[in-house]
Design an enzyme around this catalytic site. Sequence first.
Site, PDB file in Angstrom:
ATOM      1  N   ALA A 183       2.050  -0.227  -8.560  1.00 61.59           N
ATOM      2  CA  ALA A 183       2.028  -0.237 -10.023  1.00 61.59           C
ATOM      3  C   ALA A 183       1.859   1.143 -10.641  1.00 61.59           C
ATOM      4  CB  ALA A 183       0.906  -1.164 -10.500  1.00 61.59           C
ATOM      5  N   ARG A 184       0.976   1.965 -10.094  1.00 63.67           N
ATOM      6  CA  ARG A 184       0.642   3.237 -10.717  1.00 63.67           C
ATOM      7  C   ARG A 184       1.689   4.320 -10.483  1.00 63.67           C
ATOM      8  NH1 ARG A 184      -4.543   4.132  -6.738  1.00 63.67           N
ATOM      9  NH2 ARG A 184      -3.436   4.496  -4.788  1.00 63.67           N
ATOM     10  N   ARG A 235      -2.812  -0.418  -8.267  1.00 61.55           N
ATOM     11  CA  ARG A 235      -1.761  -0.258  -7.248  1.00 61.55           C
ATOM     12  C   ARG A 235      -1.080  -1.575  -6.890  1.00 61.55           C
ATOM     13  NH1 ARG A 235      -1.132   2.937  -2.103  1.00 61.55           N
ATOM     14  NH2 ARG A 235      -0.760   1.521  -0.369  1.00 61.55           N
ATOM     15  N   TYR A 362      -0.412   8.100   8.893  1.00 57.31           N
ATOM     16  CA  TYR A 362      -1.314   7.300   9.713  1.00 57.31           C
ATOM     17  C   TYR A 362      -0.639   5.955   9.943  1.00 57.31           C
ATOM     18  CZ  TYR A 362      -2.376   6.412   4.810  1.00 57.31           C
ATOM     19  OH  TYR A 362      -2.265   6.200   3.464  1.00 57.31           O
ATOM     20  N   GLU A 384       8.728   9.382  -0.712  1.00 50.86           N
ATOM     21  CA  GLU A 384       7.598   9.739  -1.575  1.00 50.86           C
ATOM     22  C   GLU A 384       8.025  10.872  -2.511  1.00 50.86           C
ATOM     23  OE1 GLU A 384       4.739   8.265  -1.758  1.00 50.86           O
ATOM     24  OE2 GLU A 384       4.516   7.120   0.108  1.00 50.86           O
TER      25      GLU A 384
END
Length: 421
Positions: A183-184, A235, A362, A384
């Site tokens: 969401a953010r 999020r 990770y 990203e």
Amino acid sequence: MLRWITFLLFVAVAHARHEQYEGHSLYRVAGPSEQFQYLEAYIDFLSVTPAAKSTSRQLEVLMRLSSEEKGKWLKYFEDHDMPYSLVSNNLAQVLRAEDSYLLRSEEGEAEDSNSTMTWDNYYNAEEINKYIDEMGEKYPDLVTVINAGRSYEGRQIKYVRISTTRFENLRKRVVVIDAGVHAREWVTTPVALYLIKQLAEGADKLLTENLDWIIIPLANPDGYEYSINEDRLWRKTRSKSHAGSDACPGVDGNRNFDFYWGSRPDSSVACSIIYEGPSPFSEPETRIIRDAVMSNLERTSLYISLHSYGNMLLYAWGTNGTLPSNGLALHLAGIIMATAIEEVKLEKADSYIVGNAANVLYYTSGTSRDWTRGLGIPFTYTMELPGYEYGFLVPPTYIKQIVTESFAGIAAGARYVLSLY
């Protein structure tokens, strides 16, 4: 005028809206990947980017700490030799600064009688859907709008199919793009919308004449609206179908896919920001992505899920750090996309890092990137986008730059994949 009045009302209540973060501090923390594997479930304001790249294997995170949490976590960092530095001693002020950016952007927005969308502002879910419908009406021979279903709270989730042959030429390869899962991560949706615009307007006819496209611009409208109106750092989705959902609603959409789902204890806690949900595809939002992918699975060659932030192109397997059988080709295609972005990025921006998700960051489970690769789609990535110094809170003045460079990268990747078939 109505939108302007609505925005002024939004700004008027912004101070109260950010009160929950009053006095919370932001710290930049560095450390080895195994430490962040443990920390991930606790981190609320999250960015993980390689701090020293491949030499030291250090990662970096921006972590929000309340005054009550600060002593405990700073001691943890010190005890584990994790260097940290204060970025801001009041997150609420950071969020209010973003509101000021948005207000200035709204004041300076140019009127465009031909479109409801500009590339210097953020829009709500209703306006995004309006623009998607607008593109379908404007380019009916190329763009088909799919009303795919409803979110948990009942919002319409739309996506587009872009094809010169209406998906009837079964020899054409398919590219699938989704955005707005978290969401953010507001800046991801403009990239998807700009991609629709460029393809519809013929910016690269090779890409439309030889490929079919499925683009989902806003996969999580409930969480997105909640991020706009209630909690900027939200999020997850907003579902309440799991145990503990009254206190901790929502599921992390990028942990809800059926690939090694349930294999990581840190994703099983409902209050965690990486909560995987009660079952794979428990969320209507992730089921819509699933069904869009499955609709043309045999022809799909490239899948990209847009996220923010970190300047990374990540590929499978995030579950264990091993590589798929085509790991070298995945890396090469990622380098091609990163190189295209490098040519047009801002000088201050970090170069894109290309690599295996688990080794760069990770271990993760239930991601759409690994699920799509597991289905047999050869090229699948988490992309990203840049955050610059702002992290998730990318000012609208940077939207045009990010959508432009991201289109260049995605187009380069699509052309490369096309060349293989």
